[in-house]
Structure formats: structure tokens, C-alpha cells
Design an enzyme around this catalytic site. Structure first.
Site, PDB file in Angstrom:
ATOM      1  N   HIS A  64      93.738 142.928  89.986  1.00 53.62           N
ATOM      2  CA  HIS A  64      93.780 144.376  89.767  1.00 53.62           C
ATOM      3  C   HIS A  64      95.162 144.869  89.351  1.00 53.62           C
ATOM      4  O   HIS A  64      96.174 144.307  89.738  1.00 53.62           O
ATOM      5  CB  HIS A  64      93.382 145.120  91.045  1.00 53.62           C
ATOM      6  N   LYS A  73     103.642 146.477  95.084  1.00 50.99           N
ATOM      7  CA  LYS A  73     102.930 146.253  96.340  1.00 50.99           C
ATOM      8  C   LYS A  73     103.726 145.317  97.239  1.00 50.99           C
ATOM      9  O   LYS A  73     104.214 144.284  96.792  1.00 50.99           O
ATOM     10  CB  LYS A  73     101.556 145.619  96.083  1.00 50.99           C
ATOM     11  N   TYR A 133      98.958 146.490 102.914  1.00 53.51           N
ATOM     12  CA  TYR A 133      99.938 146.593 101.835  1.00 53.51           C
ATOM     13  C   TYR A 133     100.402 148.015 101.621  1.00 53.51           C
ATOM     14  O   TYR A 133      99.672 148.971 101.804  1.00 53.51           O
ATOM     15  CB  TYR A 133      99.402 145.994 100.538  1.00 53.51           C
ATOM     16  N   ASP A 170      84.689 143.128  89.782  1.00 54.87           N
ATOM     17  CA  ASP A 170      85.580 141.989  89.564  1.00 54.87           C
ATOM     18  C   ASP A 170      84.927 140.876  88.752  1.00 54.87           C
ATOM     19  O   ASP A 170      85.620 140.074  88.130  1.00 54.87           O
ATOM     20  CB  ASP A 170      86.091 141.446  90.902  1.00 54.87           C
TER      21      ASP A 170
END
Length: 183
Positions: A64, A73, A133, A170
Site C-alpha cells: 500500500h 510509517k 504504526y 489487495d
């Protein structure tokens, strides 16, 4: 520097961060994020949001990215184990299309910093995993992008994916060579 060990990786911008863990017979304590220590290590990102997910064995989330609002991140696992991957999407980078993967577990307490300009994904290797995250920009649902997790041109070595579990989204991401993004 204070409470962290920082390892810069061969792909510029990717960093492994290992916090100092102070343990005794009661358990342990660690700082999972300290802005001063990060700044002293040359990591000056500003985080705007914390996220957490739980997934079961075989779940693969990714790869992603956000197209117009890229996110840096800082990722870690608080329960279980994942194989975490970043793919360089910076078109002018000498490592464009290259990937790096690291095992993140509740036991090793490693954190992985992935700056803006990368695709990100992970594969759960334990029965379940809780994944936390921090991000440097907010989630923009109309700005999502993705690359097919098993793009042969990238060649990520995920390990055993015989029972991989993917979201419908996905399963349908394009190959890197067919993606349109601005990094």
C-alpha cells in the site's frame, strides 16, 4: 543518543530502530517513541496518527501507499510476528523498485521506519499478530494506491505463501510498471 539503537539500511531512508528494553523479574519497560532521541538520530518526521491492526496467520496486507498524500510509517509488532516489507517507489532513486524486508516480533521489539515514497506491506507468520504504526500524514480514502504483492519484477521473497489470505482489493493491485504515482 538516549534510548535507541538506529541502523540505516542499504535503501536510503529505511531505518531499523531498536529501543532500549529495561527488564527485571516484574517484566520490562521501554520507550516506544521519543522525539528527542529520534531527532538526535537524524529522524525528524512528525507523526499525526497512530494505527493498530490485528491479523491471523497467512494474512498479507499490502503493498500500500497513498498517491498525493504519501505517508512515512514507523511500524512495530506488539503481539506475534510479521515479515514487513518496503518497496522504493521514488522514481529518481537509485534503488527504485527494490525491496527490503525485516522480521518484526513482539520479542525482538524492532521498529521499522519507512519514509514517504515507499509501498508497504506485511505477512503474518504467527497465529495472530497485532501491528502498530505511526504515520506522517492522515489516511485519505480516495488517495489509496497499491502494487501487487507478488509482482515478479520486484521479486519479494515472502517465504511460505501457500495459504496467503488477501483482501479483494489487495488481489487486484497493478504491477509496479503499470502504476501511476508522483514520487
Amino acid at each position: 543518543m538516549g534510548q535507541i539503537k538506529v541502523t540505516k539500511l542499504e535503501i536510503e531512508g529505511l531505518t531499523i530502530i531498536e529501543p532500549a528494553v529495561h527488564g527485571d523479574e516484574r517484566g520490562y519497560f521501554m520507550e516506544t517513541y521519543n522525539a528527542r532521541d529520534m531527532h538526535e538520530a537524524g529522524l525528524d518526521m512528525v507523526f499525526v496518527q497512530d494505527n493498530q491492526s490485528m491479523s491471523r496467520r497467512g494474512v498479507l496486507r499490502g503493498l500500500h501507499f497513498q498517491k498525493q498524500h504519501p505517508q512515512g510509517k514507523l511500524v512495530r509488532v506488539i503481539s506475534g510476528a510479521v515479515f514487513d516489507v518496503a518497496v522504493d517507489l521514488r522514481k529518481n532513486s537509485a534503488t527504485f523498485g527494490k525491496w527490503y524486508g525485516v522480521e518484526l516480533t513482539a520479542e525482538n521489539k524492532k521498529q521499522f521506519y519507512i519514509p514517504e515514497g515507499f509501498a508497504h506491506g506485511f505477512l503474518v507468520r504467527s497465529e495472530t499478530a497485532e501491528f502498530c504504526y505511526k504515520v506522517t500524514d492522515y489516511w485519505h480514502p480516495n488517495d489509496e494506491g497499491g502494487i501487487l504483492w507478488n509482482d515478479p519484477d520486484i521479486g519479494i521473497e515472502w517465504g511460505d505463501v501457500s495459504d496467503v489470505i488477501l483482501s479483494e482489493k489487495d488481489k487486484c493491485h497493478p504491477l509496479l510498471r503499470d502504476c501511476k504515482f508522483r514520487f
